[in-house]
Write a protein that holds these residues in place. Structure first.
Motif, PDB file in Angstrom:
ATOM      1  N   LEU A   1      32.067  32.113  48.804  1.00  0.00           N
ATOM      2  CA  LEU A   1      31.859  33.423  48.166  1.00  0.00           C
ATOM      3  C   LEU A   1      33.007  34.361  48.472  1.00  0.00           C
ATOM      4  CD1 LEU A   1      28.121  34.435  48.503  1.00  0.00           C
ATOM      5  CD2 LEU A   1      29.488  34.126  46.442  1.00  0.00           C
ATOM      6  N   GLU A   2      33.441  34.350  49.734  1.00  0.00           N
ATOM      7  CA  GLU A   2      34.528  35.239  50.107  1.00  0.00           C
ATOM      8  C   GLU A   2      35.809  34.873  49.359  1.00  0.00           C
ATOM      9  OE1 GLU A   2      35.061  35.862  54.291  1.00  0.00           O
ATOM     10  OE2 GLU A   2      37.073  36.651  53.910  1.00  0.00           O
ATOM     11  N   GLN A   3      36.070  33.563  49.314  1.00  0.00           N
ATOM     12  CA  GLN A   3      37.289  33.125  48.616  1.00  0.00           C
ATOM     13  C   GLN A   3      37.208  33.442  47.126  1.00  0.00           C
ATOM     14  OE1 GLN A   3      39.999  31.958  49.976  1.00  0.00           O
ATOM     15  NE2 GLN A   3      39.246  31.761  52.059  1.00  0.00           N
ATOM     16  N   LEU A   4      36.004  33.263  46.541  1.00  0.00           N
ATOM     17  CA  LEU A   4      35.858  33.529  45.105  1.00  0.00           C
ATOM     18  C   LEU A   4      36.167  34.983  44.772  1.00  0.00           C
ATOM     19  CD1 LEU A   4      32.661  31.555  44.024  1.00  0.00           C
ATOM     20  CD2 LEU A   4      34.990  31.235  43.214  1.00  0.00           C
ATOM     21  N   GLY A   5      35.959  35.871  45.744  1.00  0.00           N
ATOM     22  CA  GLY A   5      36.231  37.280  45.479  1.00  0.00           C
ATOM     23  C   GLY A   5      37.673  37.662  45.731  1.00  0.00           C
ATOM     24  N   SER A   6      38.517  36.712  46.157  1.00  0.00           N
ATOM     25  CA  SER A   6      39.872  37.133  46.522  1.00  0.00           C
ATOM     26  C   SER A   6      40.797  37.211  45.304  1.00  0.00           C
ATOM     27  CB  SER A   6      40.458  36.229  47.604  1.00  0.00           C
ATOM     28  OG  SER A   6      40.198  34.913  47.318  1.00  0.00           O
ATOM     29  N   ASP A   7      41.895  37.909  45.525  1.00  0.00           N
ATOM     30  CA  ASP A   7      42.815  38.203  44.414  1.00  0.00           C
ATOM     31  C   ASP A   7      43.374  36.952  43.751  1.00  0.00           C
ATOM     32  OD1 ASP A   7      42.454  40.806  44.938  1.00  0.00           O
ATOM     33  OD2 ASP A   7      44.392  41.160  45.898  1.00  0.00           O
ATOM     34  N   TYR A   8      43.633  35.920  44.567  1.00  0.00           N
ATOM     35  CA  TYR A   8      44.304  34.767  43.953  1.00  0.00           C
ATOM     36  C   TYR A   8      43.395  34.058  42.959  1.00  0.00           C
ATOM     37  CZ  TYR A   8      41.865  31.532  47.108  1.00  0.00           C
ATOM     38  OH  TYR A   8      40.918  30.818  47.770  1.00  0.00           O
ATOM     39  N   VAL A   9      42.063  34.204  43.127  1.00  0.00           N
ATOM     40  CA  VAL A   9      41.141  33.604  42.164  1.00  0.00           C
ATOM     41  C   VAL A   9      41.230  34.374  40.847  1.00  0.00           C
ATOM     42  CG1 VAL A   9      38.721  33.172  41.637  1.00  0.00           C
ATOM     43  CG2 VAL A   9      39.591  32.692  43.912  1.00  0.00           C
ATOM     44  N   VAL A  10      41.249  35.696  40.926  1.00  0.00           N
ATOM     45  CA  VAL A  10      41.438  36.510  39.712  1.00  0.00           C
ATOM     46  C   VAL A  10      42.778  36.151  39.079  1.00  0.00           C
ATOM     47  CG1 VAL A  10      41.588  38.848  38.807  1.00  0.00           C
ATOM     48  CG2 VAL A  10      40.086  38.369  40.730  1.00  0.00           C
ATOM     49  N   GLY A  11      43.803  35.984  39.945  1.00  0.00           N
ATOM     50  CA  GLY A  11      45.132  35.612  39.454  1.00  0.00           C
ATOM     51  C   GLY A  11      45.079  34.313  38.667  1.00  0.00           C
ATOM     52  N   ALA A  12      44.397  33.316  39.207  1.00  0.00           N
ATOM     53  CA  ALA A  12      44.319  32.014  38.534  1.00  0.00           C
ATOM     54  C   ALA A  12      43.508  32.127  37.251  1.00  0.00           C
ATOM     55  CB  ALA A  12      43.711  30.982  39.473  1.00  0.00           C
ATOM     56  N   GLN A  13      42.425  32.917  37.281  1.00  0.00           N
ATOM     57  CA  GLN A  13      41.638  33.118  36.058  1.00  0.00           C
ATOM     58  C   GLN A  13      42.492  33.797  34.998  1.00  0.00           C
ATOM     59  OE1 GLN A  13      38.430  35.404  37.681  1.00  0.00           O
ATOM     60  NE2 GLN A  13      37.113  33.630  38.010  1.00  0.00           N
ATOM     61  N   ALA A  14      43.320  34.741  35.439  1.00  0.00           N
ATOM     62  CA  ALA A  14      44.176  35.449  34.490  1.00  0.00           C
ATOM     63  C   ALA A  14      45.247  34.529  33.917  1.00  0.00           C
ATOM     64  CB  ALA A  14      44.830  36.649  35.165  1.00  0.00           C
ATOM     65  N   ARG A  15      45.505  33.403  34.588  1.00  0.00           N
ATOM     66  CA  ARG A  15      46.468  32.442  34.041  1.00  0.00           C
ATOM     67  C   ARG A  15      45.760  31.375  33.211  1.00  0.00           C
ATOM     68  NH1 ARG A  15      48.435  32.659  39.322  1.00  0.00           N
ATOM     69  NH2 ARG A  15      47.742  30.561  39.825  1.00  0.00           N
ATOM     70  N   GLY A  16      44.451  31.552  33.048  1.00  0.00           N
ATOM     71  CA  GLY A  16      43.700  30.627  32.210  1.00  0.00           C
ATOM     72  C   GLY A  16      43.463  29.275  32.832  1.00  0.00           C
ATOM     73  N   VAL A  17      43.539  29.179  34.151  1.00  0.00           N
ATOM     74  CA  VAL A  17      43.288  27.899  34.807  1.00  0.00           C
ATOM     75  C   VAL A  17      41.790  27.597  34.721  1.00  0.00           C
ATOM     76  CG1 VAL A  17      43.483  26.631  36.985  1.00  0.00           C
ATOM     77  CG2 VAL A  17      45.200  28.333  36.380  1.00  0.00           C
ATOM     78  N   HIS A  18      41.445  26.308  34.476  1.00  0.00           N
ATOM     79  CA  HIS A  18      40.032  25.912  34.372  1.00  0.00           C
ATOM     80  C   HIS A  18      39.281  26.293  35.640  1.00  0.00           C
ATOM     81  CE1 HIS A  18      40.232  23.648  30.666  1.00  0.00           C
ATOM     82  NE2 HIS A  18      41.405  23.185  31.066  1.00  0.00           N
TER      83      HIS A  18
END
Lengths: 309, 525
Positions: free
Chosen positions: A200-217
């Motif tokens: 949960l903590e990792q899911l809330g971190s910036d790099y996850v948003v970053g990867a989502q913003a790059r369209g990664v599955h």
């Protein structure tokens, strides 16, 4: 990496020295006369003469430092003395018991990892769903139920009610199943909670948003990024549990009559078999030191930021 | 045709409205800067366009059309295909917006493979091609590194490359220069210009830095309280602002000034002599401050400028003995402060006080402002009667321009500016002769910053206080300080009266700092 391992191993030497010294001193300051205990445990009447002879035979008349040095030399050669109870070498007794404990410990560890990691992730991804609440209730329960109660319930259900498994372990594979489950379930409770919190903590971190913003599955983000980064804290918790597992569970081994380290030391304590207790203390210390080293090495594998300094 | 068109959009989080009727459009190959203070809703615009679930933004009305797609009615998978492919984002902190402990190559590969069915070798060729076009040399080393191993500036350039590798039509850049030092800021600004020139990509640039906006943007939109108050060509909006808010914002932006206030020489308050402070890093010793000497007169304002890591804060910590230097002496009055015994330190703190960068965290979160200031008055000013203390607190609050009722609030209940004013009130509670402000305005918006600087100026005037003002912003320091010291890597590279340092800098690094700060001067005003 090899240099690092070498350095760490060198650092272990003073730690082990201190531990052996403390373990040896324990016996020295323990109340009562070891010679007398040895004789009584063998059923010999301890007269003055026999006692004196036994003390000399055991080297108890020599000064503390000389005795420690002699014992330490023996320890270096793998000689931890002999059990008062049956005169068998302590190292051999420990070695046999360790084999048995390792079997249960390893199977319990593997089982709990197989159950906890996927469930922990699942629970995190579906945070606050019904499934998450149900799972959290069960992890809470697994954490809270004492292991002896769990063991007795398991015996009642599988051995008495369903009659599919033997009550006593008797060194067989079927016998391994119940102690494994009884050990693994409480650990699962801990692991699932940890994995869930960390993911949960990792899911809330910036790099996850970053990867989502790059369209990664999202699956790739979960497995390659989130799980990878979560490993650090999961390893720490696993490390603690591994130590406890390999130290042997007195309760579980006693209930299932499994001849592991826990049972060995329980018997040694009730019969005041000091050399065995001493050997056990050193065994536990070594286990924890090794696990600490393994945990640190695992950190280095998962997190390149961890360096020698 | 516009590549991105936002029409009458209102959006917010959990029921609170943040944006109201936002409309803007960006053409192909155009850079639009969205400028405003923190909390004005700039980043929410970007989040609304991206529409990621994890950002929790809810668009309540209006339209967002990107390249013919209605962004608000997209399905999750359709959105995923657009993001990172046609529509890319560059975030403020590159070291956290990429997974800090995974190799950069892997992060590039997973991005490309999420959008294109290509082999590793082919993907690698795409990456290197993109690096080449962006002028990033040493591709192999960068690709094999993790983000934490690169400097902030380099990392941001890599993040831009990561956004460009799929050759998008629009880049959303959310404060891409804010977390960087000036030199890296310049590089990233150049890179943004390069994108426009070589790739014809459109950029929606969110920034609070008007200088950066003016340098790169074709059009500018000024945001205030969730609304766009002025929108138009950059030159026109900044040259002849029509809106009152734009006018006040522009007036508060610090500019490089070579002028200097007149003051007579007075007696010396503080004298620092060849201060050296070393830290142990692994087996090596690193000089955080190496051989700094200066004098500070009563009523003088000294500005210390340098980028993060240059040793400014370490120097400040030595000056009030939060740490003791390895070598050198610091005298306030006649006594070397290193010789103060523990009991005498209180006496030092009645003479010298410090104000920190983050005002909220420099207060005890569980105490009201009043009770924090009360502690300072009791311990340092030696006043015990509670009615007298209260009187003093009220006087201090009024002195720093705050309503006395605010003293009964907790730090988190105040705005950044109010909290920093309270911190100053606490610092001047014992009437110190020296106030050290360590990046005291860096976390604040320009308008608030201007107010704090004005307050400090008036304190110097009324109390004849000396101030050491530490900042990374040479423009701010230039208009405010009597003398300037420029620090780099723990050393003082230039030191002198501010008019001289600004007008005729001798050191190359000082020149770079001035150049970076005067981006504005090159184009207009």
């Amino acid at each position: 990496m090899l240099k690092y391992i070498g350095k760490r191993l060198l650092r272990l030497i003073p730690i082990l020295l201190i531990i052996t010294f403390v373990a040896f001193s324990l016996m020295y300051i323990a109340p009562g006369d070891p010679a007398q205990k040895k004789l009584i445990s063998k059923g010999i009447v301890p007269t003055e003469e026999v006692l004196k002879a036994t003390r000399e035979e055991m080297g108890l008349d020599k000064p503390f430092v000389v005795r420690y040095a002699g014992w330490f030399l023996g320890f270096l050669q793998g000689d931890l003395g002999k059990s008062y109870a049956n005169d068998r070498p302590v190292s051999k007794l420990l070695w046999e018991a360790m084999g048995k404990t390792s079997m249960v410990a390893a199977s319990a560890l593997i089982l709990s990892l197989i159950i906890s990691i996927p469930l922990g992730i699942w629970s995190a991804v579906r945070q606050n769903s019904v499934a998450d609440y149900v799972l959290r209730f069960f992890t809470f329960l697994a954490n809270a139920v004492p292991s002896f109660l769990l063991a007795l319930l398991l015996i009642y259900f599988f051995c008495i009610h369903l009659k599919v498994l033997p009550v006593l372990a008797k060194n067989s594979v079927e016998g391994l199943i119940l102690p494994t489950i009884a050990l693994a379930l409480p650990i699962c409770g801990k692991f699932i909670k940890q994995v869930r919190a960390e993911v949960l903590e990792q899911l809330g971190s910036d790099y996850v948003v970053g990867a989502q913003a790059r369209g990664v599955h999202s699956k790739i983000i979960l497995i390659r990024d989130v799980l990878h980064n979560s490993m650090l804290s999961i390893i720490t918790v696993v490390g603690f549990s591994v130590g406890a597992l390999f130290a042997g569970s007195v309760v579980i081994e006693s209930i299932f009559q499994w001849p592991g380290v826990g049972k060995l030391v329980m018997d040694a304590i009730t019969s005041r078999d000091y050399p065995v207790i001493q050997g056990f203390v050193i065994y536990i210390a070594v286990i924890y030191v090794v696990i600490n080293l393994a945990t640190d090495l695992a950190y280095r594998v998962f997190d390149p930021r961890v360096t020698d300094s | 045709m516009s590549i991105l068109k936002i029409e009458n959009m209102s959006a917010g989080y959990w029921g609170t409205k943040v944006l109201q009727n936002i409309s803007l459009s960006i053409e192909q190959g155009e850079i639009l800067a969205l400028v405003g203070e923190s909390g004005s809703g700039k980043s929410t615009v970007i989040k609304s366009v991206m529409g990621l679930k994890s950002s929790h933004v809810k668009v309540s009305s209006g339209k967002i059309i990107f390249n013919g797609n209605d962004m608000l009615s997209l399905k999750q998978e359709e959105r995923r295909r657009l993001l990172g492919n046609d529509l890319c984002t560059v975030f403020q902190n590159p070291q956290t917006s990429m997974n800090p402990i995974r190799k950069i190559k892997k992060q590039f590969l997973e991005t490309i493979k999420s959008h294109k069915d290509v082999s590793d070798a082919e993907a690698l060729r795409l990456i290197k091609d993109c690096f080449y076009k962006l002028g990033l040399s040493d591709a192999d080393r960068i690709l094999e590194s993790c983000p934490f191993e690169l400097s902030g500036g380099m990392c941001q350039r890599v993040a831009i490359a990561l956004a460009m590798v799929m050759e998008p039509k629009l880049i959303l850049a959310d404060e891409p220069t804010s977390a960087l030092d000036v030199v890296s800021q310049l590089q990233v600004v150049e890179e943004l210009l390069l994108l426009k020139k070589n790739f014809k990509v459109a950029v929606l640039l969110v920034t609070h830095n008007i200088a950066v906006a003016e340098k790169v943007a074709d059009k500018i939109a000024i945001m205030h309280a969730g609304k766009i108050v002025e929108f138009g060509d950059t030159g026109v909006v900044l040259g002849q602002p029509k809106n009152d808010y734009t006018k006040s914002l522009l007036a508060d932006v610090p500019r490089i000034e070579a002028g200097q206030r007149e003051r007579e020489k007075t007696e010396t308050l503080l004298e620092a002599n060849s201060i050296i402070k070393q830290y142990k890093v692994g087996d090596r010793k690193v000089d955080a401050v190496s051989g700094i000497s200066f004098e500070l007169e009563k009523g003088e304002i000294l500005g210390i400028v340098g980028e993060s890591g240059s040793g400014k804060s370490t120097l400040a910590r030595q000056l009030i003995r939060l740490e003791t230097p390895n070598e050198g002496s610091i005298r306030i009055g006649t006594k070397n402060i290193a010789d103060y015994k523990k009991k005498e330190l209180l006496c030092l703190y009645t003479k010298a006080q410090m104000v920190f960068q983050n005002p909220v965290s420099s207060f005890d979160p569980r105490k009201t402002i009043r009770s924090s200031i009360k502690d300072a008055i009791k311990n340092l000013a030696g006043i015990r009667q509670s009615d007298e203390i209260d009187k003093r607190i009220n006087a201090l609050m009024i002195r720093v321009g705050l309503n006395t009722e605010l003293a009964d609030r907790y730090p988190f209940q105040l705005s950044g500016g109010q909290c920093q004013r309270s911190a100053i009130a606490r610092a001047i509670a014992c009437d110190p002769q020296l106030l050290i402000c360590d990046e005291a305005t860096s976390a604040l918006d320009v308008t608030v910053q201007a107010g704090i600087v004005e307050l400090l100026r008036s304190l110097v005037k009324s109390n004849n206080m000396s101030i050491i003002f530490i900042s990374h912003d040479i423009a701010l320091v230039s208009g405010f300080c009597d003398r300037i010291m420029v620090m780099k890597n723990g050393k003082c590279v230039e030191y002198g009266p501010s008019s001289k340092v600004i007008k005729a800098p001798e050191n190359e690094y000082t020149k770079t700092l001035i150049k970076a700060a005067s981006i504005k001067g090159e184009s207009s005003i």
